[in-house]
Enzyme design. Structure first.
Site, short mmCIF file in Angstrom:
data_model
loop_
_atom_site.label_atom_id
_atom_site.label_comp_id
_atom_site.label_asym_id
_atom_site.label_seq_id
_atom_site.Cartn_x
_atom_site.Cartn_y
_atom_site.Cartn_z
CG MET A 176 -1.91 1.16 1.27
SD MET A 176 -3.11 1.16 -0.07
CE MET A 176 -2.76 2.74 -0.85
CE LYS A 177 5.82 5.55 2.00
NZ LYS A 177 6.36 6.01 3.26
#
Length: 324
Positions: A176-177
């Protein structure tokens, strides 16, 4: 619940304020940084916390160790390098990696730690506004294969931030990052395209920023990291941005999805890297756009609601923007 002994490794631009969030909420941290002066400064401000020694055994009594370091390679070295702490962590302890790392490397690292009966949780950070990390406003994206480990560290994560998002298994936090950063990089590239195009057609770049900030083109770069054009002091290095784009490209390719944009973004930013000094601020990427466009972006210094146009020089902001 019995208080957990928390170790913290990495007191940089992001690590220091995030560790401070825990200290302010009563955690007695054991801290270490590559620059001992940072650790000294931290324990002087938060006297209930202690400095860790450089010994590999220094974190052996910790229930949880948080790493906030530049990249996954540094995290691995801290854990498994010549003076690595992993072999001295007690069984049942948990490592929380908040660094910006490859999700694939994170899964490999988690497997190695599991052999030592140590769990790994990935919990990288981002932020929606300036200085969110200072007041528990950062965003944490969390990945874990162990429900028990996640339950154990969740109170710590919530003391670090009010925005905690469990994303799935180990590595999903870093996935996600990297996708978050990829979307942000897209806005940086589009902004650089727009600024040089606008200047070539007679628009004032600083006024363009002002318009974007009250229009649909608003983003973190227009609001914060590139709002004061050519200040070049966001606190985030171009090398790290290139690293993040490489990870994003790998993640997108490994998913089986085909897109030309990751490769193009990487090419543009690597071209920028060739024009700047080592350690250059990520906002200096604009220099390669200037070179390709044959223009020099005008610099504006802001004072209250007024602006003053400059053609050269750099006016530093009071403090780094800290782009994540």
């Amino acid at each position: 619940m019995e208080s957990l002994q928390v170790g913290w490794i990495g007191l940089g631009n992001a690590g220091y304020p995030m560790a401070a969030c825990l200290a302010k909420r009563g955690h007695r941290l054991l801290v270490r940084d590559a620059d001992p002066a940072r650790s000294v400064q931290f324990v002087e401000k938060y006297p209930k916390c202690r400095m860790a020694t450089l010994d590999a055994e220094s974190f052996k009594d910790c229930d949880v160790v948080v790493t906030m370091l530049p990249n996954g390679e540094v995290v691995r070295d801290v854990l498994f390098g010549d003076h690595g702490i992993a072999g001295h962590l007690k069984p049942g302890s948990v490592v929380i990696d908040t660094s910006s790392s490859s999700p694939f490397h994170t899964r490999d690292l988690g497997g190695e730690l599991a052999k030592l009966s140590v769990d790994l949780v990935d919990s990288p950070i981002t932020q929606e506004r300036l200085h969110a990390i200072d007041d528990r406003g950062a965003t944490l994206m969390v990945g874990s294969d162990s429900p028990d480990a996640l339950q154990k560290v969740m109170p710590i994560l919530k003391d670090m931030s009010t925005h905690v998002f469990p994303m799935g298994g180990l590595g999903t936090g870093h996935t996600m990052k990297t996708l978050n950063n990829y979307v942000s990089v897209g806005s940086i590239i589009a902004l650089c395209d727009a600024l040089v195009t606008g200047q070539k057609l007679g628009l004032d770049p600083q006024t363009m920023i002002d318009v974007l900030n009250v229009g649909t083109g608003v983003n973190f770069s227009t609001k914060y990291s590139m709002r004061n054009l050519k200040s070049f002091d966001t606190g985030y290095q171009l090398e790290l941005l290139v690293k993040d784009v490489k990870i994003a490209k790998e993640v997108i390719e490994q998913s089986g999805f085909e897109s030309e944009l990751p490769g193009l973004a990487l090419k543009y930013l690597e071209d920028s890297l060739k024009l700047v000094e080592t350690g250059a601020d990520h906002s200096e990427c604009i220099k390669s756009w200037e070179q390709r466009a044959g223009v020099e972006i005008a610099k504006t210094e802001r004072r209250g609601d007024e602006t003053r146009l400059q053609r050269s020089g750099s006016v530093s902001q009071k403090e780094p923007v800290l782009y994540f």
